[in-house]
Enzyme design. Sequence first.
Site, PDB file in Angstrom:
ATOM      1  N   LYS A 177      -7.927  -4.564   4.720  1.00  0.00           N
ATOM      2  CA  LYS A 177      -6.595  -4.376   5.459  1.00  0.00           C
ATOM      3  C   LYS A 177      -5.644  -5.228   5.019  1.00  0.00           C
ATOM      4  O   LYS A 177      -4.282  -5.254   4.706  1.00  0.00           O
ATOM      5  CB  LYS A 177      -6.685  -4.316   6.691  1.00  0.00           C
TER       6      LYS A 177
ATOM      7  N   GLU B 276      -4.739  -0.689  -1.610  1.00  0.00           N
ATOM      8  CA  GLU B 276      -5.942  -0.624  -0.976  1.00  0.00           C
ATOM      9  C   GLU B 276      -7.009   0.260  -1.690  1.00  0.00           C
ATOM     10  O   GLU B 276      -6.559   1.520  -1.714  1.00  0.00           O
ATOM     11  CB  GLU B 276      -6.128  -0.548   0.514  1.00  0.00           C
TER      12      GLU B 276
ATOM     13  N   CYS C  22      -2.133  -2.487   7.879  1.00  0.00           N
ATOM     14  CA  CYS C  22      -2.083  -3.322   6.826  1.00  0.00           C
ATOM     15  C   CYS C  22      -1.085  -4.408   6.676  1.00  0.00           C
ATOM     16  O   CYS C  22      -0.893  -5.603   6.232  1.00  0.00           O
ATOM     17  CB  CYS C  22      -2.138  -2.509   5.452  1.00  0.00           C
TER      18      CYS C  22
ATOM     19  N   LYS D 120      -6.866  -4.619  -3.215  1.00  0.00           N
ATOM     20  CA  LYS D 120      -7.377  -5.477  -1.999  1.00  0.00           C
ATOM     21  C   LYS D 120      -8.411  -4.571  -1.332  1.00  0.00           C
ATOM     22  O   LYS D 120      -8.132  -3.127  -1.344  1.00  0.00           O
ATOM     23  CB  LYS D 120      -6.447  -5.872  -0.986  1.00  0.00           C
TER      24      LYS D 120
ATOM     25  N   ASP E  51       0.837  -1.320   0.104  1.00  0.00           N
ATOM     26  CA  ASP E  51      -0.082  -0.058  -0.008  1.00  0.00           C
ATOM     27  C   ASP E  51       0.704   1.155   0.014  1.00  0.00           C
ATOM     28  O   ASP E  51       0.451   2.319   0.656  1.00  0.00           O
ATOM     29  CB  ASP E  51      -0.795   0.007   1.070  1.00  0.00           C
TER      30      ASP E  51
ATOM     31  N   VAL F 182       3.252   0.325   4.248  1.00  0.00           N
ATOM     32  CA  VAL F 182       2.238   0.985   5.268  1.00  0.00           C
ATOM     33  C   VAL F 182       0.776   0.485   5.559  1.00  0.00           C
ATOM     34  O   VAL F 182       0.234  -0.193   4.623  1.00  0.00           O
ATOM     35  CB  VAL F 182       2.268   2.506   4.897  1.00  0.00           C
ATOM     36  N   THR F 183       0.276   0.756   6.537  1.00  0.00           N
ATOM     37  CA  THR F 183       0.830   1.263   7.804  1.00  0.00           C
ATOM     38  C   THR F 183       1.395  -0.168   8.700  1.00  0.00           C
ATOM     39  O   THR F 183       0.795  -1.095   8.514  1.00  0.00           O
ATOM     40  CB  THR F 183       0.477   2.085   8.928  1.00  0.00           C
TER      41      THR F 183
ATOM     42  N   GLN G 249       7.383 -13.707  21.302  1.00  0.00           N
ATOM     43  CA  GLN G 249       7.326 -15.060  21.854  1.00  0.00           C
ATOM     44  C   GLN G 249       8.014 -16.046  20.807  1.00  0.00           C
ATOM     45  O   GLN G 249       7.489 -16.985  20.027  1.00  0.00           O
ATOM     46  CB  GLN G 249       5.833 -15.475  21.761  1.00  0.00           C
TER      47      GLN G 249
END
Length: 228
Positions: free
Chosen positions: A131, A71, A161, A128, A23, A156-157, A201
């Site tokens: 997002k 987007e 997204c 798209k 994007d 971005v961002t 994690q």
Amino acid sequence: MAIPAEPYAFELNPAAAALLIIDMQRDFLEPGGFGAMLGNDVGLLRRAVAPNQRLLAAWRAAGLAVIHTREGHRPDLADLPPAKLARGGGPTRIGDAGPMGRILVGGEAGHDIIPELRPLPGEPVIDKPGKGAFFATDLHAILRNRGIAQLVVTGVTTEVCVNTTVREANDRGYDCLVVADCCASYFPEFHEMGLRMIQAQGGIFGWVAPSEAVIAGLPASGLSKGAA
């Protein structure tokens, strides 16, 4: 090829990797676009332009696959959920007239990718409506058809997204390396937290590395099959 990353080195397989640029559109990155009309400082996003240019040039020189996303919505807005249209509460919304045409509508100037990162012929552009880059698109089919199993993600961002796409990709079995300085947010603290969420994690959604490390880990030139 081991690329130094967090939480540990990312083993890049160039023949099965694609650069996915999310994007980098005029409506988000240029003054007068949709992002600026919402009161955001587009200069914060533009920090990612030069690093993306360097990475994209090196990636292309290595002959590897490149995919871009945008987007936006159909001109008739049939793919725009009412809930998305209503969010924000401002006087100007998706589909309304803006300085670069109708806001976030396909075919309008503001919907296009910035000139600095313009796609080359043969580089797919995924349009798209949401997002995530996998929702209501043919991205998954394109990647599978090209034998892509790894995504090096920029754009971005970071917290919206980029993060959404990485999470979607993770659930579909792709390994994702997010390039920290090639991503950006209107909110620097969200950028930082978005990157930390991805690598937390033990790499719950993927890996994070600077562009210099990724560039240094690329093959010299044209060594990969599956180039766009």
